[in-house]
Enzyme design. Structure first.
Site, PDB file in Angstrom:
ATOM      1  CB  CYS A   1      -2.308   3.681   8.047  1.00 37.99           C
ATOM      2  SG  CYS A   1      -3.046   4.745   6.799  1.00 37.99           S
TER       3      CYS A   1
ATOM      4  CG  HIS B   1      -2.780   1.648   2.378  1.00 38.75           C
ATOM      5  ND1 HIS B   1      -2.852   0.903   3.527  1.00 38.75           N
ATOM      6  CD2 HIS B   1      -2.497   2.929   2.782  1.00 38.75           C
ATOM      7  CE1 HIS B   1      -2.626   1.678   4.577  1.00 38.75           C
ATOM      8  NE2 HIS B   1      -2.414   2.898   4.151  1.00 38.75           N
TER       9      HIS B   1
END
Length: 362
Positions: A80, A316
């Site tokens: 991420c 996300h």
């Protein structure tokens, strides 16, 4: 040489299997690269990508965007944190004199990923929990209550909804396929009532993480232009964020939501700064748990964190999220006094934390 961020854009974000489900990662990144490279020839294109299935997505995206075949590309995977790592890498390259201009960010098509299972974050003997399970482990270890998570989640949702109402996000976005708004804008829900009814997802009996205080997976891309300050000033560019420094740290893979804490601490220590010296923080909202824990531990008031909302509402898109935070800071910084400092921080699978510090030049 000082490195500065002079442009910043992202695509709209679409939920997994939503409005952007038919776009491959290179097709998400290409419009951004085209937009950001107008009248400029980058030395390289550096993009983060996590679930694209392999290959050099940055090179592919550069060619898809119509850039010269002589411009290379480099793809980064720090999970991420990949998009923010790409920006950090570009800044360091400019600062070292290796190049003068880069396009850097992240692109992710979770909907179109060929990966049937997620990658491992840590070996079996150490334990490799799902990110949601890891969030529950973090909540338990650091005593973060359901109420703390819901309180922050509600605030973040309200900020995103306000941004939709006032068109705040529009300045960040380069349209793609006729889509110029985040999918979330058309799916606003009465979040407070839903939040009260939401059941824990990963630990049904005693958990704290729910669908309303954690993010949705999403598709999207985000990128910035990094160049030398002298050249930027010669081109007459006005609004700039100067790269000051960065820090990457790691902790036990069971607690990735807590990993930005040490990264922020290390970054401020090496720059001889305090929390109070930073005007604005962007912290990834994979889980409300993360922001609630970081804010409490480091003593950061919520009015200096994620003023435009974040992933809890928008979604996300893994490697694009860290880059999107820098895009948001780029526009938020215009309202800050010259000389102010801003920080982008993100945690990723495997327990790695990354924080980047910039200063507002105009």
């Amino acid at each position: 040489m000082q490195a500065v961020i002079v442009q910043a854009k992202r695509t709209p974000f679409g939920y997994k299997n939503g409005c952007l489900k038919d776009y491959r990662p290179e097709h998400l990144a290409a419009p951004l690269i085209q937009h950001l490279s107008q009248a400029m020839k980058p030395d390289d294109v550096i993009l983060g990508n996590v679930v694209g299935g392999g290959g050099n997505i940055a090179r592919l995206s550069s060619l898809e965007a119509g850039l010269s075949v002589n411009i290379p590309g480099m793809t980064i995977d720090r999970q991420c944190a990949s998009g923010l790592e790409a920006i950090r890498t570009a800044c360091v390259m400019v600062q070292s004199g290796e190049g003068s201009m880069y396009i850097a960010g992240g692109t992710e098509s979770i909907s179109g990923s060929p990966m049937k299972e997620r990658a491992r974050f840590s070996p079996e003997w150490l334990g490799d929990p799902h990110m949601g399970e890891a969030a529950e482990l973090t909540a338990s270890r650091f005593s973060v209550t359901r109420k703390e998570q819901d309180d922050y989640a509600l605030l973040s949702w309200e900020r995103s909804i306000d941004a939709f109402k006032h068109g705040t996000y529009s300045e960040e976005i380069v349209p793609i396929g006729g889509k110029s708004a985040d999918e979330a804008a058309a799916k606003i829900r009465p979040i407070e009532s839903l939040m009260k009814r939401a059941k824990p997802v990963f630990l049904p009996a005693k958990g704290t993480v729910t669908v309303t205080n954690s993010c949705k997976e999403a598709d999207g891309a985000a990128a910035v232009v990094v160049m030398g300050r002298t050249e930027a000033e010669e081109k007459g560019l006005r609004h700039m964020l100067r790269y000051v420094g960065s820090a990457v740290t790691a902790m036990h893979p069971h607690y990735p939501a807590a990993s930005p804490i040490d990264a922020i601490k290390k970054l401020l220590h090496q720059e001889q700064m305090k929390i109070e010296d930073v005007a604005l923080f962007e912290i990834n909202e994979a889980f409300a748990l993360k922001v609630a824990l970081i804010a409490r531990t480091l003593g950061i008031p919520y009015d200096r964190i994620n003023r435009r909302g974040g992933a809890l509402c928008l979604g996300h898109p893994y490697s694009a999220s860290g880059a999107a935070m820098m895009v948001r800071l780029f526009y938020e910084a215009r309202a800050l006094p010259k000389g102010s400092y801003v920080v982008a921080a993100i945690g990723s699978g495997g327990g790695v934390g990354l924080a980047v510090l910039c200063q507002v030049l105009s």
